[in-house]
Design an enzyme around this catalytic site. Structure first.
Site, PDB file in Angstrom:
ATOM      1  N   LYS A  15       3.768   1.880   2.049  1.00  0.00           N
ATOM      2  CA  LYS A  15       4.367   2.304   3.319  1.00  0.00           C
ATOM      3  C   LYS A  15       5.853   2.636   3.133  1.00  0.00           C
ATOM      4  O   LYS A  15       6.319   3.704   3.519  1.00  0.00           O
ATOM      5  CB  LYS A  15       4.215   1.192   4.374  1.00  0.00           C
ATOM      6  N   LYS A  21     -13.233  -4.866   4.851  1.00  0.00           N
ATOM      7  CA  LYS A  21     -14.359  -5.789   4.731  1.00  0.00           C
ATOM      8  C   LYS A  21     -15.429  -5.234   3.791  1.00  0.00           C
ATOM      9  O   LYS A  21     -16.007  -5.958   2.982  1.00  0.00           O
ATOM     10  CB  LYS A  21     -14.966  -6.050   6.110  1.00  0.00           C
ATOM     11  N   SER A  75     -14.923 -11.860  14.875  1.00  0.00           N
ATOM     12  CA  SER A  75     -15.876 -11.108  14.069  1.00  0.00           C
ATOM     13  C   SER A  75     -16.790 -12.005  13.250  1.00  0.00           C
ATOM     14  O   SER A  75     -17.674 -11.530  12.567  1.00  0.00           O
ATOM     15  CB  SER A  75     -15.142 -10.131  13.157  1.00  0.00           C
ATOM     16  N   VAL A 115       0.827  -1.214   0.000  1.00  0.00           N
ATOM     17  CA  VAL A 115       0.000   0.000   0.000  1.00  0.00           C
ATOM     18  C   VAL A 115       0.861   1.264   0.000  1.00  0.00           C
ATOM     19  O   VAL A 115       0.350   2.370   0.114  1.00  0.00           O
ATOM     20  CB  VAL A 115      -0.989   0.049   1.181  1.00  0.00           C
TER      21      VAL A 115
END
Ligand code: ADP
Length: 770
Positions: free
Chosen positions: A358, A718, A675, A356
């Site tokens: 970094k 999600k 979750s 991503v």
């Protein structure tokens, strides 16, 4: 002879010495009784009996304290010394055995039997004499104590007893051994004993000589080396080449380097040490490497910070698309830096899935502030020595990676990136996390000590930045010192922009192609993203872009074309068959199958929970990708269902007859087990009641035993997964409402979002009411 002679003689006791017949010796006497004995003898035949004391320390020996075999001597000379002392020169005449003592007024007298040696005529005796002479000659060669005259003198003697006495007097060191020889009355036996001693002493003398010569050689060699080096130095001096004792220019470099005190002392010591060891020896090389390490460090070198915020913003924007929150935080950080002018602040830690941006954003930060950039990956580091180095005493030891990184940076204030700080492990080789703690602690890191360097090194000007994939796995004490900046995964739309604006142009340039050589429509880019990559970041996408450039290059050469436009057909030709297809959403509602959502280290995924009841005794069977947390939430879900069997319309004792099998499909391991709580409960209820579950619904939420729904992590990831899967209704915990802010509106617009607090709300939404 037939009647051995007896005599009466004054006795002179001796301490720690004795006189053999045939030898001349002088000694000093002082004890009154000894002086009285001497006086007595001088008035008579000038003969004395010398008897050795059994114990040296006896001041007034009694008769029983004396040996019974002694020597009759002639007193040759008496000399008064200053004080009470008298020096006597005596000549040993013959052995004598004491028969009895008589105590006189002030001295001791003894009646002795004279013991003259028997005459030996046997061949054995002659052979023994010759052997003794040869052995003595050999001994004389080995030991430097014996003169050649003496060897020759001995050759002229024939009587074994005489030879034995002479040798015993010269070669024996201890008086006890001498007394033993004196007490041996048989001349042959005596000579044999002496020969034994000769052999022993020769051996010893040989060994001594060997050792001495070894020592001498090494001393000589060192001296020779020393002289040669001194000469070399002198020659170099003469030629004006180098300073004295500075073959490598180390001293000069040391002068020019602003070392700290300890480093200077260490360096000095090591240079001195070096001048004393032979060049090229392993030790020398160890010293050389060590000094090089010290002098190669960027002592006192600093780059000047550029804290122009507008320029920094420009550089960050130029390198990265989006990431607005991240960039904003960086700008704030730089602003504070500009005000405070020191680095004592929290350490930034970029947390997010791989690819991503970094690492690349940290590189951009370094560029923005004009600092050097070094990077060290901590992934898999389990040995503290990797960070702090090995002690110099180990062969081939080196500084750790911090010091190595600093040398590579070449300045005291680089941007130092620790990648994957959450991937460190600790085991018996020490805990790398605690070493990192010291490195990152602004209070301690101005004197960081590497095991190899052994000198403090200042890390306080370094801008440390770290990255991690997940916050949960960062060691707790490190986490306390860092400010976490989440770098979320990208939406398809963001990926499209990154591909268009950054990745394609970058890859074209890297492949030596001008902009516009390879063109494609957005629609094709979308199929490239969806069909060939499945990731949270853009790493695979970047590789895919590179592949397109390679294929395009071949195409251009083969077709002698200037440019190529990639359409659907060509995309297929360049990249091969589509890798990922989106399974069309099941439209029909189904029993026992529920769409859950999982957050994995590579982003979000849909997770299909499947469940069937079967005859049995209330056991729960779990298969597929389940961690311990997942099993616990399955059990909690099952308990809730049992407790509410009445309301759910189930037989109260259903579980005495029914087993439930839950299966989770293979896939990446979810980061947060609990979750799936509401998903599993929904699956159980559906399977047991036979009620169907809507397949356009996806859900995520943790559940308590009483059915309350708790918040979860990774909502953005999600939600994106649900978006990709074509879900229409999204069930999320009410407490996650605030996280919706981070999700682009075009994604949210796509869903009907149901925020829930109770499991019943979930069931009401997901189950098709009959
Ligand atoms: P990470 O360190 O998070 O694993 P990287 O920094 O290695 O990711 O990024 C992988 C590649 O993707 C790099 O070439 C980087 O330049 C590129 N990249 C990632 N995010 C962006 C972005 N927002 N804009 C432009 N390029 C990006």
């Amino acid at each position: 002879m037939a009647n051995p002679k007896t005599m009466e003689l004054p006795v002179l006791p001796l301490r720690g010495m004795l006189v053999f017949p045939g030898t001349v010796l002088h000694f000093d006497i002082a004890r009154p009784r000894s002086i009285a004995a001497l006086e007595q003898c001088m008035t008579g035949k000038q003969k004395l009996l010398l008897l050795t004391q059994k114990r040296e320390e006896d001041e007034e020996p009694k008769p029983e304290d004396l040996y019974m075999v002694g020597t009759v001597v002639n007193v040759r000379q008496v000399m008064n010394l200053p004080g009470e002392n008298i020096r006597v020169l005596v000549e040993g005449e013959v052995r004598a055995l004491v028969q009895n003592f008589q105590e006189k007024e002030n001295y001791l007298q003894a009646t002795v039997q004279i013991s003259k040696d028997r005459i030996v005529r046997s061949n054995e005796g002659k052979a023994m004499v010759r052997t003794a002479q040869d052995l003595f000659e050999e001994y004389a060669k080995s030991s430097q104590r014996i003169s050649q005259d003496m060897v020759e003198g001995l050759r002229t003697l024939e009587k074994p007893g005489e030879i034995a006495d002479l040798l015993a007097a010269h070669i024996l060191q201890k008086w006890q051994e001498k007394q033993e020889m004196l007490s041996e009355l048989d001349p042959l036996k005596r000579l044999e004993k002496v020969c034994g001693v000769l052999v022993r002493e020769t051996d010893l003398a040989d060994t001594e000589k060997e050792i001495q010569s070894r020592i001498r050689k090494s001393v000589e060699r060192n001296q020779k080396d020393y002289y040669l080096r001194e000469q070399l130095r002198a020659i170099q001096n003469e030629l004006g080449e180098e300073e004295e004792g500075d073959e490598h220019g180390y001293r000069k470099r040391m002068e020019e380097t602003p070392l700290n005190e300890e480093a200077r002392a260490k360096c000095e010591k090591e240079i001195d040490r070096m001048s004393r060891i032979a060049p090229g020896s392993p030790e020398y090389i160890v010293s050389e490497t060590y000094i090089d390490w010290i002098l190669d460090m960027p002592w006192g070198k600093e780059t000047e910070d550029n804290l122009d915020l507008a320029r920094a913003r420009e550089i960050l924007d130029r390198e990265h698309y989006g990431l607005d929150k991240v960039k904003e935080r960086i700008i704030e950080y730089l602003a504070v830096l500009r005000m405070k002018k020191n680095m004592k602040g929290p350490i930034l830690c970029f947390v997010g899935p791989p690819g991503v941006g970094k690492t690349s954003i940290v590189k951009a930060i370094a560029e923005a502030v004009d600092r050097k950039f070094v990077r060290m990956s901590l992934g898999g580091v389990r040995d503290e020595a990797e960070i702090r180095g090995h002690r110099k005493t180990y062969i081939g030891s080196m500084p750790g990676r911090i010091i190595t990184g600093m040398k590579q940076a070449g300045s005291m204030n680089p941007v130092f990136l620790f990648d994957e700080i959450d991937k460190m492990a600790s085991d018996f080789r020490g805990d790398p996390a605690s070493a990192m703690l010291e490195v990152l602690d602004a209070e301690q890191n101005n004197a960081f000590r590497d095991h190899y360097m052994e000198i403090p090194f200042d890390l306080s000007k370094v801008m440390f930045i770290t990255t991690a994939n997940s916050r949960e796995t960062i060691p707790e004490p490190l986490l306390d010192r860092m400010e976490i900046i989440e770098v979320p995964s990208y939406t398809e739309e963001e990926k499209l922009q990154i591909l268009k604006r950054h990745l394609m142009p970058k890859q074209l340039a890297e492949h030596g192609m001008a902009p516009g050589t390879v063109t494609m429509d957005e629609e094709i880019m979308r199929s490239m993203i969806e069909g060939y990559t499945r990731e949270a970041g853009v790493r695979t996408l970047e590789r895919t872009a590179a592949k397109i450039c390679r294929k395009a290059a071949v195409y251009l050469l083969e077709n002698e074309a200037e440019s190529v436009h990639v359409d659907a057909e060509r995309l297929h030709a360049f990249l091969g068959a589509v890798r990922y297809t989106r399974e069309p959403l099941e439209q029909e509602a189904r029993v026992g199958i529920v769409n859950g959502l999982a957050w994995t280290s590579v982003g979000g995924e849909t997770l299909e929970v499947e469940c069937i009841p079967m005859p049995g005794k209330g056991n729960l069977k779990l298969t597929g990708q389940l961690g311990d947390v997942m099993k616990e939430s399955a059990e909690a879900a099952f308990s809730w269902v049992r407790a509410h069997s009445g309301e759910l319309g189930l037989e109260e004792d259903f579980y005495t007859k029914t087993d439930i099998h839950v299966h989770l499909p293979e896939g990446a391991v979810p980061k947060d087990g609990p979750s799936a709580g509401i998903t599993m409960t929904t699956a159980f209820v559906s399977a047991l009641t036979g009620k169907k579950v809507r397949q356009d619904v996806a859900m995520t939420g943790e559940m308590t035993l009483r059915g309350r729904v708790l918040p979860i992590g990774g909502l953005k990831e999600k939600t994106l997964a649900a978006y990709r899967a074509g879900i229409r209704i999204l069930i999320i915990p009410k407490e996650n409402h605030k996280d919706l802010e981070e999700i682009p509106s075009y994604v949210l617009e796509h869903f009907e979002i149901i925020e829930v607090e109770e499991i019943q709300q979930v069931l009401d939404t997901a189950l098709v009411q009959a």
